[in-house]
Design a protein around this motif. Structure first.
Motif, short mmCIF file in Angstrom:
data_model
loop_
_atom_site.label_atom_id
_atom_site.label_comp_id
_atom_site.label_asym_id
_atom_site.label_seq_id
_atom_site.Cartn_x
_atom_site.Cartn_y
_atom_site.Cartn_z
N ARG A 1 0.78 -1.10 -0.06
CA ARG A 1 -0.14 0.01 -0.01
C ARG A 1 0.78 1.22 0.17
NH1 ARG A 1 -2.60 -0.39 6.25
NH2 ARG A 1 -0.63 0.02 7.43
N ARG A 2 0.29 2.31 -0.44
CA ARG A 2 0.95 3.68 -0.49
C ARG A 2 -0.24 4.65 0.55
NH1 ARG A 2 0.21 5.63 -5.43
NH2 ARG A 2 -1.23 6.95 -4.94
N THR A 3 0.71 4.96 1.65
CA THR A 3 -0.22 5.95 2.42
C THR A 3 0.51 7.33 2.43
OG1 THR A 3 1.13 5.09 4.41
CG2 THR A 3 -0.77 3.87 3.90
N ALA A 4 -0.28 8.16 3.36
CA ALA A 4 0.37 9.54 3.58
C ALA A 4 1.72 9.47 4.21
CB ALA A 4 -0.68 10.39 4.47
N ARG A 5 2.02 8.33 4.90
CA ARG A 5 3.55 8.35 5.81
C ARG A 5 4.34 7.49 4.83
NH1 ARG A 5 1.34 6.77 11.85
NH2 ARG A 5 -0.03 8.48 12.09
N LYS A 6 4.15 6.58 4.00
CA LYS A 6 5.14 5.58 3.40
C LYS A 6 4.65 5.47 1.83
CE LYS A 6 6.34 3.11 7.44
NZ LYS A 6 6.47 1.64 8.23
N GLN A 7 5.70 5.85 1.12
CA GLN A 7 5.40 5.57 -0.28
C GLN A 7 5.00 4.15 -0.65
OE1 GLN A 7 5.49 7.90 -2.39
NE2 GLN A 7 5.08 6.86 -4.52
N ARG A 8 5.65 3.23 -0.05
CA ARG A 8 5.45 1.77 -0.25
C ARG A 8 5.65 0.87 0.91
NH1 ARG A 8 8.62 -1.71 -5.01
NH2 ARG A 8 7.52 -0.24 -6.04
N GLU A 9 4.50 0.18 1.36
CA GLU A 9 4.66 -0.57 2.62
C GLU A 9 3.94 -1.91 2.34
OE1 GLU A 9 1.79 1.02 5.65
OE2 GLU A 9 3.04 0.00 7.38
N PHE A 10 4.73 -2.80 2.96
CA PHE A 10 4.32 -4.22 2.64
C PHE A 10 3.10 -4.60 3.60
CE2 PHE A 10 4.33 -8.64 2.11
CZ PHE A 10 4.20 -9.43 3.20
N VAL A 11 1.95 -5.14 3.19
CA VAL A 11 0.72 -5.17 3.93
C VAL A 11 0.54 -6.87 4.20
CG1 VAL A 11 -1.84 -5.16 3.97
CG2 VAL A 11 -0.13 -3.37 2.99
N ALA A 12 0.64 -7.77 3.21
CA ALA A 12 0.46 -9.17 3.69
C ALA A 12 0.81 -9.79 2.24
CB ALA A 12 -0.78 -9.46 4.12
N ALA A 13 1.23 -11.13 2.28
CA ALA A 13 1.44 -11.99 1.28
C ALA A 13 1.31 -13.47 1.61
CB ALA A 13 2.59 -11.57 0.58
N ILE B 1 2.98 -17.36 5.15
CA ILE B 1 2.12 -16.13 5.19
C ILE B 1 3.01 -14.93 5.98
CG2 ILE B 1 -0.18 -14.82 5.94
CD1 ILE B 1 -1.60 -17.25 5.20
N ASN B 2 2.89 -13.78 5.26
CA ASN B 2 3.59 -12.82 6.29
C ASN B 2 2.73 -11.49 6.32
OD1 ASN B 2 6.05 -14.26 6.67
ND2 ASN B 2 7.45 -13.16 5.16
N TYR B 3 2.87 -10.93 7.51
CA TYR B 3 2.10 -9.67 7.55
C TYR B 3 2.99 -8.48 7.92
CZ TYR B 3 -2.09 -12.52 7.82
OH TYR B 3 -3.23 -13.29 7.26
N GLY B 4 2.81 -7.22 7.26
CA GLY B 4 3.30 -6.03 8.09
C GLY B 4 3.04 -5.92 9.24
N ASP B 5 4.04 -5.37 9.88
CA ASP B 5 3.87 -5.22 11.56
C ASP B 5 2.49 -4.14 11.83
OD1 ASP B 5 7.44 -4.89 12.32
OD2 ASP B 5 6.00 -6.65 12.11
N SER B 6 2.41 -3.40 11.01
CA SER B 6 1.24 -2.47 11.50
C SER B 6 -0.23 -2.96 11.17
CB SER B 6 1.33 -0.98 10.42
OG SER B 6 1.25 -1.51 9.06
N VAL B 7 -0.27 -4.14 10.53
CA VAL B 7 -1.54 -4.85 10.35
C VAL B 7 -1.51 -6.25 11.03
CG1 VAL B 7 -1.69 -3.74 8.03
CG2 VAL B 7 -0.96 -6.15 7.95
N LYS B 8 -0.75 -6.54 11.89
CA LYS B 8 -0.79 -7.88 12.39
C LYS B 8 -1.63 -8.01 13.40
CE LYS B 8 4.11 -9.49 11.74
NZ LYS B 8 5.36 -9.68 12.37
N GLY B 9 -2.69 -8.89 13.34
CA GLY B 9 -3.76 -9.16 14.45
C GLY B 9 -4.89 -8.35 13.92
N ARG B 10 -4.94 -7.69 12.73
CA ARG B 10 -6.18 -6.90 12.18
C ARG B 10 -6.30 -7.36 10.72
NH1 ARG B 10 -5.91 -1.72 11.25
NH2 ARG B 10 -3.72 -1.74 10.83
#
Length: 122
Positions: free
Chosen positions: A38-50, A57-66
């Motif tokens: 994803r691209r957000t206001a804070r980060k140009q490219r951020e890994f979310v999940a794959a 399966i991997n998740y980005g730290d900011s979305v783990k558990g959600r």
């Protein structure tokens, strides 16, 4: 050529839910990775999940558990269930695929979807 068709997204309230889907099609021999950035206001490219080959399966730290990612049995579609959404989840979500288009050994090629907007706001 490989195409990634994204669907879902839209507007949700904080603590709400949304679901994204991505379907890969085209000249695919094997799928090594299928997921979301994803691209957000804070980060140009951020890994979310794959989902990776071998069902890892991997998740980005900011979305783990959600957020929860899942794939279909054909391994050509993934779904991202996004719960407990926060305003900082707002951004453009891009489907990403790492595939081979020839029998192994073959290089893994990367493809990107066009992106789908997710807005979290009250």
């Amino acid at each position: 050529q490989v195409q990634l068709a994204e669907s879902g997204g839209g507007l949700a309230q904080p603590e709400g839910s949304l679901r994204l889907s991505c379907a890969a099609s085209g000249n695919i021999f094997s799928v090594h990775a299928l997921g979301w950035y994803r691209r957000t206001a804070r980060k140009q490219r951020e890994f979310v999940a794959a989902v990776f080959s071998g069902d890892k399966i991997n998740y980005g730290d900011s979305v783990k558990g959600r957020f929860t990612i899942s794939r279909d049995l054909a391994n050509t579609s993934v779904h991202l269930q996004m719960d407990s959404l926060k305003p900082e989840d707002t951004g453009v979500y891009y489907c990403h695929a790492g595939v081979t288009i020839q029998p192994d050994p073959a290089p893994v090629k990367e493809y990107w979807g066009r992106g789908t907007q997710v807005t979290v706001s009250s």
